[in-house]
Design a protein around this motif. Structure first.
Motif, PDB file in Angstrom:
ATOM      1  N   ASP A 118       0.838  -1.200   0.000  1.00  0.00           N
ATOM      2  CA  ASP A 118       0.000   0.000   0.000  1.00  0.00           C
ATOM      3  C   ASP A 118       0.874   1.251   0.000  1.00  0.00           C
ATOM      4  O   ASP A 118       1.848   1.338   0.718  1.00  0.00           O
ATOM      5  N   ARG A 119       0.515   2.221  -0.821  1.00  0.00           N
ATOM      6  CA  ARG A 119       1.263   3.477  -0.905  1.00  0.00           C
ATOM      7  C   ARG A 119       0.345   4.671  -0.595  1.00  0.00           C
ATOM      8  O   ARG A 119       0.503   5.742  -1.120  1.00  0.00           O
ATOM      9  N   ASN A 120      -0.599   4.460   0.271  1.00  0.00           N
ATOM     10  CA  ASN A 120      -1.595   5.445   0.636  1.00  0.00           C
ATOM     11  C   ASN A 120      -0.982   6.561   1.488  1.00  0.00           C
ATOM     12  O   ASN A 120      -0.263   6.294   2.448  1.00  0.00           O
ATOM     13  N   ARG A 121      -1.314   7.827   1.178  1.00  0.00           N
ATOM     14  CA  ARG A 121      -0.765   8.979   1.896  1.00  0.00           C
ATOM     15  C   ARG A 121      -1.106   8.929   3.392  1.00  0.00           C
ATOM     16  O   ARG A 121      -0.279   9.234   4.245  1.00  0.00           O
ATOM     17  N   VAL A 122      -2.326   8.530   3.724  1.00  0.00           N
ATOM     18  CA  VAL A 122      -2.759   8.441   5.116  1.00  0.00           C
ATOM     19  C   VAL A 122      -1.901   7.421   5.865  1.00  0.00           C
ATOM     20  O   VAL A 122      -1.501   7.643   7.012  1.00  0.00           O
ATOM     21  N   GLU A 123      -1.584   6.317   5.202  1.00  0.00           N
ATOM     22  CA  GLU A 123      -0.749   5.289   5.839  1.00  0.00           C
ATOM     23  C   GLU A 123       0.686   5.785   6.029  1.00  0.00           C
ATOM     24  O   GLU A 123       1.312   5.511   7.045  1.00  0.00           O
ATOM     25  N   TYR A 124       1.209   6.501   5.046  1.00  0.00           N
ATOM     26  CA  TYR A 124       2.542   7.086   5.205  1.00  0.00           C
ATOM     27  C   TYR A 124       2.571   8.044   6.391  1.00  0.00           C
ATOM     28  O   TYR A 124       3.520   8.054   7.180  1.00  0.00           O
TER      29      TYR A 124
END
Length: 188
Positions: A129-135
């Motif tokens: 996953d490369r989701n901004r929220v996860e980063y």
């Protein structure tokens, strides 16, 4: 595996607020504010950050350990102003600490979006996953559990040994590599 210093030393643009200016724990917005708030509340912050105690001291949060299968952790809203952080009971305690800090980051940074999040996730992009929220949650967790001052202190005392540093900071080697790279260290 060894860590070496990098010529690049990033600087933080903002400075932590003084303890008297800090909001209640549910409104903290940065790892620095969290650390300062809980220092003021009497929690020890020495070689490792007491994330379980930080979560436990927040009346809006419940911490639950359960077998989550392939998932590391989750956060979900269980009532008005009440959230549950679930952590995989089958994982190593150091991995659990990062998972807790990641979900705590979601609680502080993404409270309005928690109802949209799936119940269960793989952290540190193990699922690609490369989701901004996860980063953002990963960065928050890394900065909270491994403040720059503790990383530098651990680097000096360990002679750059990744294993010794991860043991001192009570984090997984994977989480430590993530933080070291963000601080400009080279991991070989």
């Amino acid at each position: 595996m060894m860590v070496s210093k990098s010529p690049r030393r990033p600087r933080k643009a903002d400075t932590p607020a003084s303890a008297r200016d800090l909001p209640p724990p549910g409104l903290l917005q940065s790892p620095e504010q969290v650390i300062q708030y809980y220092k003021r509340m009497g929690l020890e912050v020495d070689s490792s950050i007491p994330i379980e105690a930080i979560i436990g001291a927040n009346p809006e949060l419940e911490l639950r350990y359960a077998d989550l299968g392939i998932n590391d952790a989750y956060i979900k809203k269980i009532a008005e102003n009440r959230f549950e952080i679930g952590v995989n009971s089958k994982h190593h305690p150091n991995r659990q600490r990062f998972s807790m800090a990641h979900e705590y980051g979601h609680y502080l940074l993404h409270r309005g979006k928690i109802h949209e999040m799936p119940e269960g996730e793989q952290i540190l992009h193990r699922n690609g996953d490369r989701n901004r929220v996860e980063y953002q949650a990963n960065d928050f967790a890394a900065e909270l559990l491994m403040p720059e001052m503790l990383v530098r202190k651990s680097f000096r005392s360990s002679g750059g040994s990744l294993k010794k540093m991860s043991d001192t900071l009570c984090v997984s080697k994977e989480a430590l590599k993530y933080r070291l790279e963000n601080l400009g260290y080279k991991v070989t």
